[in-house]
Write an enzyme that holds these catalytic residues in place. Structure first.
Site: not given
Length: 276
Positions: A71, A96, A144, A173, A269
């Protein structure tokens, strides 16, 4: 219809090629490990985005991808940079977690002084949940990022930070539900239903002239966009946003990042802004 022309300003972005991008786990509603990813197509789509930035006169720095971190292509999540100060990320999911150190190492190796780079105490996922306008930093929370990240960012950046509650897991997000269109004029677009009633009221008060996205364009991740003050790069399938943007004087540029969407991200992103 806006009559005064929009003006773009040169930007510096940090990106990471999707050399090892895959979907082997699921940490958001968009990720389905049973749906195969086409790596060459993902790379070609990413390169098209990078090349568009370069053609518009922006600078793109590159982060070296790590084969253990698929990612990393979603570079916006690794840090937030405001006024030359870098607040690193602390990821919510262990898959992550190691990305955070890769980002901080890059900054320290590329001219940022140690005192300008901070590893955070509280969970935040960089520009995934921090958006910078002329007057404020907007801070998403709910899926998150920790609510405590708001105060940490406010202290570090020495700017007022406004907390916003996200309530729809598809928009996990802030950058999936809100985009800063003009960071010199507090101009944004957002999807109201992604936010709690209280946060919708805050947004309506702070940004009364915001462009409001509908459900279809939000579901196309149309808010996961990047603006340089004139050009707005956004998913090409968010067709309902193009004409409203044009009426406001922006130039929407549709991008195809369909393979990367399988990981739950699109234009923004993939793009961390390095603000001097």
């Amino acid at each position: 219809m806006r009559t005064t022309p929009r003006v773009s300003s040169p930007r510096r972005y940090l990106m990471c090629p999707p050399a090892h991008f895959s979907v082997t786990y699921s940490i958001n509603p968009w990720m389905d490990p049973t749906k195969p990813v086409d790596p060459p197509l993902a790379l070609a789509q990413w390169e098209d985005l990078r090349d568009r930035y370069l053609a518009l006169g922006h600078t793109v720095d590159l982060l070296t991808p790590d084969p253990a971190l698929p990612d990393m292509v979603f570079a916006a999540n690794g840090a937030t940079v405001v006024g030359g100060r870098v607040l690193g990320a602390r990821f919510a999911h262990p898959e992550r977690a190691e990305e955070a150190a890769r980002h901080l190492s890059w900054f320290r190796a590329n001219g940022w002084a140690d005192e300008a780079v901070r590893a955070p105490e509280h969970v935040n996922e960089g520009e995934g949940d921090f958006a910078v306008t002329a007057s404020w930093i907007l801070a998403g929370r709910g899926f998150r990022s920790s609510p405590l990240a708001r105060d940490e960012a406010q202290e570090f950046f020495r700017r007022p930070v406004i907390g916003l509650e996200l309530v729809d897991p598809r928009y996990y997000h802030l950058d999936t539900a809100l985009c800063v269109l003009d960071d010199a004029a507090d101009e944004i677009m957002y999807y109201p239903d992604a936010f709690s009633p209280e946060s919708r009221a805050v947004l309506a008060r702070l940004f009364p002239d915001a462009l409001l996205a509908g459900a279809g364009d939000a579901a196309a991740l149309g808010l996961n966009a990047v603006s340089d003050g004139r050009h707005v790069l956004l998913p090409q399938t968010a067709v309902g946003l193009f004409e409203p943007l044009r009426r406001r004087g922006f130039e929407p540029l549709g991008m195809d990042l369909g393979e990367l969407l399988k990981g739950g991200g699109s234009v923004k992103c993939c793009t961390q802004e390095l603000r001097p």
